[in-house]
Design a protein around this motif. Structure first.
Motif, PDB file in Angstrom:
ATOM      1  N   LYS A  86       0.853  -1.169   0.000  1.00 30.82           N
ATOM      2  CA  LYS A  86       0.000   0.000   0.000  1.00 30.82           C
ATOM      3  C   LYS A  86       0.899   1.232   0.000  1.00 30.82           C
ATOM      4  O   LYS A  86       1.944   1.244   0.665  1.00 30.82           O
ATOM      5  N   PRO A  87       0.523   2.312  -0.733  1.00 28.62           N
ATOM      6  CA  PRO A  87       1.389   3.496  -0.838  1.00 28.62           C
ATOM      7  C   PRO A  87       1.871   4.006   0.513  1.00 28.62           C
ATOM      8  O   PRO A  87       3.049   4.325   0.683  1.00 28.62           O
ATOM      9  N   LYS A  88       0.983   4.051   1.512  1.00 33.37           N
ATOM     10  CA  LYS A  88       1.358   4.564   2.829  1.00 33.37           C
ATOM     11  C   LYS A  88       2.391   3.662   3.486  1.00 33.37           C
ATOM     12  O   LYS A  88       3.378   4.134   4.081  1.00 33.37           O
ATOM     13  N   ASP A  89       2.178   2.343   3.370  1.00 36.20           N
ATOM     14  CA  ASP A  89       3.122   1.386   3.963  1.00 36.20           C
ATOM     15  C   ASP A  89       4.486   1.481   3.264  1.00 36.20           C
ATOM     16  O   ASP A  89       5.535   1.400   3.918  1.00 36.20           O
ATOM     17  N   PHE A  90       4.475   1.637   1.955  1.00 40.45           N
ATOM     18  CA  PHE A  90       5.729   1.755   1.224  1.00 40.45           C
ATOM     19  C   PHE A  90       6.501   2.990   1.680  1.00 40.45           C
ATOM     20  O   PHE A  90       7.700   2.949   1.944  1.00 40.45           O
ATOM     21  N   LEU A  91       5.804   4.132   1.787  1.00 36.95           N
ATOM     22  CA  LEU A  91       6.468   5.370   2.197  1.00 36.95           C
ATOM     23  C   LEU A  91       6.987   5.285   3.627  1.00 36.95           C
ATOM     24  O   LEU A  91       8.049   5.804   3.955  1.00 36.95           O
ATOM     25  N   ARG A  92       6.217   4.621   4.488  1.00 35.48           N
ATOM     26  CA  ARG A  92       6.657   4.470   5.881  1.00 35.48           C
ATOM     27  C   ARG A  92       7.979   3.711   5.936  1.00 35.48           C
ATOM     28  O   ARG A  92       8.895   4.086   6.679  1.00 35.48           O
ATOM     29  N   ARG A  93       8.082   2.670   5.115  1.00 35.27           N
ATOM     30  CA  ARG A  93       9.322   1.893   5.082  1.00 35.27           C
ATOM     31  C   ARG A  93      10.484   2.728   4.529  1.00 35.27           C
ATOM     32  O   ARG A  93      11.595   2.671   5.046  1.00 35.27           O
ATOM     33  N   ILE A  94      10.195   3.520   3.496  1.00 35.79           N
ATOM     34  CA  ILE A  94      11.250   4.313   2.853  1.00 35.79           C
ATOM     35  C   ILE A  94      11.773   5.416   3.776  1.00 35.79           C
ATOM     36  O   ILE A  94      12.961   5.732   3.791  1.00 35.79           O
ATOM     37  N   TYR A  95      10.874   5.995   4.580  1.00 32.50           N
ATOM     38  CA  TYR A  95      11.257   7.149   5.400  1.00 32.50           C
ATOM     39  C   TYR A  95      11.527   6.800   6.860  1.00 32.50           C
ATOM     40  O   TYR A  95      12.007   7.649   7.614  1.00 32.50           O
ATOM     41  N   ASP A  96      11.216   5.574   7.293  1.00 30.93           N
ATOM     42  CA  ASP A  96      11.510   5.153   8.669  1.00 30.93           C
ATOM     43  C   ASP A  96      13.027   5.091   8.840  1.00 30.93           C
ATOM     44  O   ASP A  96      13.720   4.451   8.055  1.00 30.93           O
ATOM     45  N   PRO A  97      13.567   5.765   9.877  1.00 33.44           N
ATOM     46  CA  PRO A  97      15.037   5.785  10.071  1.00 33.44           C
ATOM     47  C   PRO A  97      15.658   4.387  10.125  1.00 33.44           C
ATOM     48  O   PRO A  97      16.825   4.215   9.764  1.00 33.44           O
ATOM     49  N   LYS A  98      14.858   3.387  10.537  1.00 42.78           N
ATOM     50  CA  LYS A  98      15.411   2.032  10.655  1.00 42.78           C
ATOM     51  C   LYS A  98      15.482   1.329   9.301  1.00 42.78           C
ATOM     52  O   LYS A  98      16.338   0.470   9.084  1.00 42.78           O
TER      53      LYS A  98
END
Length: 976
Positions: A86-98
Motif C-alpha cells: 500500500k502506498p502509505k506502507d511503502f512510504l513508511r518503510r522508505i522514510y523510517d530511520p530504521k
C-alpha cells in the motif's frame, strides 16, 4: 460532498502537508452559494473526472490537475513499489530511520520539486488556499503576488568575523519576513509564503539560501575559515546575485566582448597496432581554432556559459571580488557568425586540416576584420611561426594554335613565389614551405581544390630558348570552369568559345550522299560531331537507346567520304551488331564502300582497307588482329557499345588503344556501368590524357568521388568531360520523336544454335518437298506450320525444342544486353513472346540477377496485381507477357520500350501488343524493338510478309490466310 457541475462552481487549488512527502497540492471544485461565495460543498478533481467540469476549466487548469495527480502518493510510489505494498506502507518503510532508503528519498524529492516548480509557475490568476486539518480545502487563502521580489545579500566584515544575511524587497519596499512563521513551498527556485502571501524572486534565488534566515537574523563566518568561505560560497553569490559588502571590495567590469581566435598545432596521430607499427597515417596535421572572449583584462572560453564570472583577489588583509558581466547574446552572435562561415566553434574549439584552416582564413579574412574578430597564434612558444598575411594566386590562360599557354603569379604577402615551385608542391600534396622571413606559409586548400587538376595536366614545352607550361586543347572545359568561377583569365577564339554552349554550335549542311532525314535532335548531334572533327577532338555519343546513334554517325561518315574521299574509317562493335550496321549503311549511305572484316575466311591484308570507305569489324577480331589493324592509319576509329573497353586493363582495351587514326568516336548508351574508372578508360581512348594518367585519375577523381562522395570533384569531372559527351535522354527529345519508333534488331546465331537449326530445317525441307509432290495430301499445311514453328523456336533458343540443349543463343545475348541497358537507364520495358517457354528462359536470367519484374501468361491469376506492380512500383522495370495473354485488356502506359522477341505473320497481334503501352494516357514516346535472327525463317517470313502485303494490299491476319497465300516457291524460299 458531491458538487454539481450544473450549478455554479469554482476551481481552487489547495496546499497541504503530507506526513512523508512534505507540501503537496490538490485541485478541487467548490460549489458557490446563492451570493456567489465559496460554500463548504467541494469535490476533489483529477484527470479522470475533470471533463465533467470542463465548463470551468481552461488549458492551464488541465495541466495543473495533471501535475497535481502526479504528486499524489499513489503516483509517486508507483515506479519504486515493486512489492505492491500500500502506498502509505511503502512510504513508511522508505522514510523510517530504521529501514529508510536515502536514494529513493532523493529521487522522490527531485520529482516533487520539479512538479512544485511547474505548478507554482502556472498558478498566476488562480486561487490558492491552505487546507485545514479537517480537510477543508479553502481553510485560508494565500494571495499570489503578481510581481517578483528581489534579494540583496549582505556581508559585513570586521576584525573578528563576517556577518552574512539576506534582505528582501517587494515593489521597492523592504519586506519583513523573518520570525513571521514563513515557509518555503519550493526551493529550486524559491517560492516563499509570508503572512499568507506567496512570493517568488528575480534571478531564480535558491530557497536554501533563504531557509536558514526564516528564524535567524544572520550567520557568523569565523575569521579562520574566512578565505575558504569567500572562495567557495561568496564568489558564487557575487556572480549570480546582488551583494552589498562592507569590509571587502567588489569591482564590476562592464564592456563589450572582443572575439579572439587563437590557433595552435595539433599533430596527426597515426594509428598503430599492438606492436607499435603504423597501420594508418592521418592525411595532414591539424590546426585548432580556439574561440575566446576578452573583457578588459579577462578572457573567457566560449564554452563557459555563465552570465557573470567572479575571481577573488587576496591582497594582504584585503579581499577584492572582480566581477565580469558578460554579454552572452553578443558572444552568441559571434559564434553564429563563425558557424555561418563553416567554423563551428560554439563549443570553443574546432580542429581543421592545416591547408583547409589557412584556406578558411584566407577566404574570410576581410569579413573577420569587419566583425572585429582577431586571429592570433598561440603564444606558448612552441611550434612553427606561421604566416597569416594575404595569399594570392592569379592564373592567365591564352589560346595558341594547338594548345593553351599558362602563366601564373603567386604571392604570400610581399613575397612572390615561383610558379614552378608551388606547382611541384601542389602535385606532391605538400601544404607548407618556408618564406624568406622564416615564417611558414601554408597553401590554402582551395588552391588544391581549384587548381590541382589543371596543374597536373600542364606540360612543359620549349619555346624561344625557355620552357613554357602549356595545356592541351581538349582540357578547354577545365579552363572554362575555372574562368567561370573567376579563378583564371581565359582568352579564347570566338569559334572555340562556342564549345561552352552546345546550342551555339553552327549548323552544318548534311552531305548530299546521305539518304535520310534527321530529326532536329539528331541534326544537332551531327553538327556536334562535325564541330569536334574540325578541332580534332574525340567524342562520345551517348544518347539513350533508340534515339539513332547509328544514323547520326552514318551522316558524319557520309560527310567524311566527301571531305576525305581517299580515307578509310574503322568501326568496331560486338559481332551481333555488324549486320545491323550493314543494313543501316546500305539504307542511309549507299555510296559508302564497306568491307566487313570478320569471319574465319577474312583476308588478313591491311592494304585492302584503302579500297573502302568503312571497315566493319568486331571487338574479338580487333583483339586478335591488332598487329594488322595498327599497321594502317585510319581516318576515324569508331567504337560502338564502347563500354566493351570500360576496363583499361583488358586485352581489348589495350588493343584498340594501339590503333592509329586521325580522329576517334565512341558510341554507347551506358558510358558508366560499374564505376568511375569506366569513364576514364573510354575518355582516354577518344582524347588521350584528358583525365590524366590512370593513377592520377584515381587520386584526383575516383577515390574522392567513390569513397568520400565528394560532390565538388564529381562536378569538376563532369565539367571536364561535358564538351566531349553528348547524351540526350528519350524524355528530353520527346517532342522530336514520333509517337512510335519501330526498330529491327538483327541477331546472329551462335555455332551451336546454327547447327541445331540446320538439322531441323533439313528434316522439314525434305519432308515438305516430298509431301508437296503427292497430289491431294491435306497434311501439307500442318507439316509446314509445325516445321516453321520449330524453326522459329530454335531461332529464339534451341532449348524451346530440346530441353537437353546446353549451348547458348545469339538472340538471348542481345535481349539480355538490351534489358540491362534500358533497366540501368531507369526505363520500363514490356517483353512479349508467343512462347511461354521463351519467357521462362528470360525469367530465369532475371531471377539469377535479382532483377524485379512482373509476369503474365495464360495461367496467371492475379493479372491486375501484376499490372499494378509494373505501373506503380518504380523498382519493377520489366514486364514479361505472353503475346496471347497480354494482347488485350491491359493498360501499361508506364512502358517506354516494347521488345517483341519473336515477330510472326500476324501484324494485328503485334500491333495489339504495342498498343498495350502506346495508348491514351501514355506520356512517353514508345520505342519498339523487333528481334529477328539472321539467316532464319524469321528474317525470311518478315521479308515475304512485306512483299506480299505490298503486292496484294491486304492484311494477312491469321495463320490460315498466311499459309494459303504461300506458293511453292515461297515455301522453298522459307526452307532454303
Amino acid at each position: 460532498m458531491k458538487v454539481s457541475s450544473e450549478q455554479p462552481f469554482e476551481i481552487v487549488y489547495s496546499l497541504f502537508s503530507h506526513e512523508f512527502l512534505g507540501l503537496l497540492f490538490e485541485s478541487f471544485a467548490v460549489q458557490l452559494d446563492e451570493k456567489g461565495r465559496l460554500s463548504f460543498a467541494h469535490q476533489n478533481i483529477s484527470h479522470v473526472n475533470a471533463p465533467e467540469f470542463a465548463s470551468g476549466l481552461d488549458e492551464v487548469d488541465y495541466k495543473l490537475i495533471k501535475w497535481m495527480d502526479e504528486m499524489q502518493q499513489e503516483s509517486v510510489v508507483k515506479k519504486f513499489n515493486h512489492k505492491k505494498l500500500k502506498p502509505k506502507d511503502f512510504l513508511r518503510r522508505i522514510y523510517d530511520p530504521k529501514t529508510e532508503n536515502k536514494a529513493v528519498q532523493e529521487l522522490i524529492e527531485e520529482k516533487l520539486e520539479g512538479l512544485r516548480a511547474k505548478i507554482l509557475e502556472n498558478l498566476n490568476g488562480k486561487r490558492l488556499f491552505e487546507m485545514g486539518n479537517d480537510g477543508n480545502p479553502i481553510w485560508r487563502e494565500i494571495d499570489i503576488m503578481p510581481e517578483q521580489a528581489s534579494v540583496l545579500f549582505h556581508f559585513r566584515r570586521n576584525e573578528e568575523n563576517t556577518h552574512y544575511f539576506p534582505t528582501i524587497k517587494y515593489q521597492g519596499e523592504k519586506l519583513e519576513w523573518q520570525y513571521k512563521n514563513g515557509y518555503l513551498i519550493c526551493h529550486e527556485p524559491a517560492w516563499l509564503v509570508v503572512d499568507y502571501r506567496l512570493y517568488n524572486f528575480k534571478k531564480g534565488v535558491d530557497g536554501n539560501k533563504l531557509r536558514p534566515f526564516l528564524n535567524k537574523k544572520f550567520i557568523v563566518i569565523p575569521k579562520k575559515v574566512e578565505e575558504q568561505y569567500y572562495r567557495k560560497f561568496v564568489t558564487q553569490l557575487v556572480s549570480s546575485f546582488d551583494v552589498y559588502a562592507v569590509g571587502f571590495d567588489i569591482k564590476v567590469e562592464r564592456s563589450q566582448p572582443k572575439a579572439l581566435i587563437t590557433l595552435s598545432d595539433l599533430p596527426s596521430n597515426p594509428k598503430t597496432d599492438l606492436f607499435g607499427n603504423v597501420i594508418e597515417e592521418e592525411e595532414e596535421d591539424k590546426i585548432v581554432f580556439d574561440l575566446q572572449f576578452q573583457y578588459g583584462d579577462y578572457n573567457f572560453r566560449s564554452e563557459e556559459k555563465s552570465d557573470n564570472n567572479v575571481e577573488l583577489e587576496h591582497i594582504g588583509d584585503n579581499y577584492i571580488f572582480h566581477k565580469v558581466i558578460r554579454d552572452l547574446e553578443k558572444e552568441k552572435s559571434y559564434g553564429d557568425f563563425l558557424k555561418n562561415l563553416d567554423l563551428p566553434v560554439k563549443s570553443s574549439r574546432h580542429a581543421m586540416a592545416k591547408s583547409k584552416a589557412f584556406g578558411w582564413i584566407n577566404t574570410h579574412r576581410d569579413r573577420l576584420q569587419e566583425e572585429g574578430i582577431q586571429i592570433r597564434q598561440s603564444t606558448n612558444g612552441q611550434g612553427k611561426k606561421y604566416f597569416f598575411g594575404h595569399a594570392q594566386i592569379s592564373v592567365e590562360v591564352k589560346e595558341n594554335i594547338d594548345w593553351f599557354d599558362v602563366h601564373a603569379i603567386i604571392k604570400f604577402g610581399p613575397y612572390e613565389i615561383p610558379f614552378q615551385k608551388l606547382r611541384k608542391l601542389l602535385l606532391q600534396g605538400k601544404t607548407e614551405f618556408e618564406l624568406p622571413n622564416g615564417e611558414i606559409a601554408v597553401i590554402p586548400n582551395s588552391w588544391f581544390i581549384n587548381y590541382s587538376e589543371m596543374f597536373a595536366f600542364l606540360e612543359e614545352q620549349e619555346q624561344e630558348e625557355a620552357f613554357q607550361l602549356v595545356l592541351k586543347k581538349h582540357h578547354i572545359a577545365l579552363a572554362q570552369e575555372l574562368q567561370q568561377n573567376n579563378l583564371l583569365q581565359l582568352t579564347l577564339s570566338r569559334k572555340l568559345e562556342k564549345l561552352r554552349d552546345f546550342s551555339k554550335i553552327e549548323d552544318y549542311e548534311l552531305p548530299v550522299s546521305f539518304k535520310g532525314k534527321l530529326r532536329p535532335y539528331q541534326k544537332a548531334g551531327y553538327n556536334w560531331l562535325r564541330f569536334l572533327s574540325e578541332y580534332r577532338f574525340g567524342g562520345c555519343l551517348a544518347d539513350d537507346m533508340g534515339l539513332g546513334k547509328t544514323v547520326q554517325t552514318l551522316a558524319m561518315l557520309a560527310y567524311e567520304k566527301e571531305a576525305h574521299p581517299d580515307a578509310t574509317s574503322l568501326l568496331v562493335m560486338p559481332t551481333s551488331l555488324i549486320y545491323n550496321w550493314e543494313l543501316e549503311a546500305r539504307k542511309f549511305t549507299p555510296k559508302l564502300r564497306i568491307l566487313t572484316y570478320t569471319g574465319t575466311q577474312r583476308i588478313k591484308d591491311n592494304s585492302r582497307f584503302s579500297k573502302y570507305d568503312l571497315v566493319l569489324t568486331s571487338y574479338g577480331i580487333a583483339r586478335m588482329d591488332v598487329d594488322i589493324l595498327k599497321g594502317y592509319y585510319f581516318n576515324y576509329i569508331i567504337l560502338d557499345e564502347s563500354q566493351a573497353i570500360k576496363n583499361p586493363g583488358s586485352i581489348i582495351s589495350k588493343a584498340v588503344n594501339e590503333l592509329n587514326c586521325r580522329q576517334k568516336l565512341i558510341l554507347t548508351g551506358t558510358p558508366v556501368e560499374n564505376g568511375t574508372m569506366d569513364l576514364w578508360s573510354q575518355m582516354n581512348f577518344i582524347n588521350k590524357g584528358l583525365l590524366g594518367t590512370q593513377g592520377m585519375f584515381k587520386k584526383q577523381f575516383l577515390q574522392p568521388i567513390e569513397k568520400k562522395n565528394d560532390m565538388e570533384k564529381a562536378a569538376k569531372l563532369h565539367a571536364m568531360i561535358k564538351p566531349f559527351i553528348l547524351r540526350r535522354l528519350k524524355t528530353q527529345v520527346a517532342t522530336d520523336l514520333p509517337e512510335k519508333v519501330i526498330n529491327v534488331k538483327y541477331s546472329t546465331m551462335t555455332p551451336d544454335q546454327e547447327k541445331a537449326y540446320e538439322e531441323v530445317k533439313s528434316y522439314y525441307r525434305e519432308k515438305i518437298v516430298n509431301e508437296m509432290s503427292i497430289p491431294g495430301l491435306k497434311n501439307q499445311q500442318f507439316t509446314l506450320l509445325r516445321g516453321l514453328t520449330q524453326l522459329r523456336q530454335i531461332a529464339n533458343h534451341p532449348k524451346l525444342t530440346d530441353k537437353n540443349y546446353h549451348g547458348d543463343s545469339g538472340k538471348l545475348e542481345d535481349v539480355i544486353h538490351m534489358v540491362n541497358e534500358t533497366a540501368s537507364e531507369g526505363h520500363k520495358v514490356l517483353i512479349f513472346s508467343q512462347f511461354v517457354r521463351h519467357l521462362a528462359i528470360i525469367r530465369e536470367f532475371l531471377d539469377h540477377e535479382k532483377i524485379k519484374y512482373a509476369y503474365l501468361d495464360g495461367t496467371t491469376k492475379d493479372r491486375q496485381a501484376q499490372v499494378k506492380a509494373f505501373q506503380e512500383n518504380d523498382s519493377v522495370k520489366i514486364f514479361l507477357i505472353s503475346l496471347k495473354a497480354g494482347g488485350v485488356g491491359l493498360n501499361l502506359t508506364k512502358a517506354e520500350y516494347v521488345f517483341l522477341l519473336d515477330p510472326w505473320w500476324n501484324p494485328a497481334v503485334e500491333a495489339q501488343a504495342i498498343d498495350r503501352a502506346h495508348r491514351i494516357g501514355q506520356e512517353n514516346k514508345v520505342m519498339i524493338y523487333k528481334f529477328i535472327t539472321r539467316n532464319t525463317v524469321e528474317e525470311k517470313i518478315m521479308a515475304l510478309q512485306e512483299r506480299k502485303m505490298a503486292l496484294a494490299g491486304e492484311l494477312i491476319s491469321t495463320e490460315e490466310s498466311f499459309m494459303k497465300s504461300l506458293s511453292k516457291d515461297d515455301i522453298e524460299a522459307l526452307l532454303s
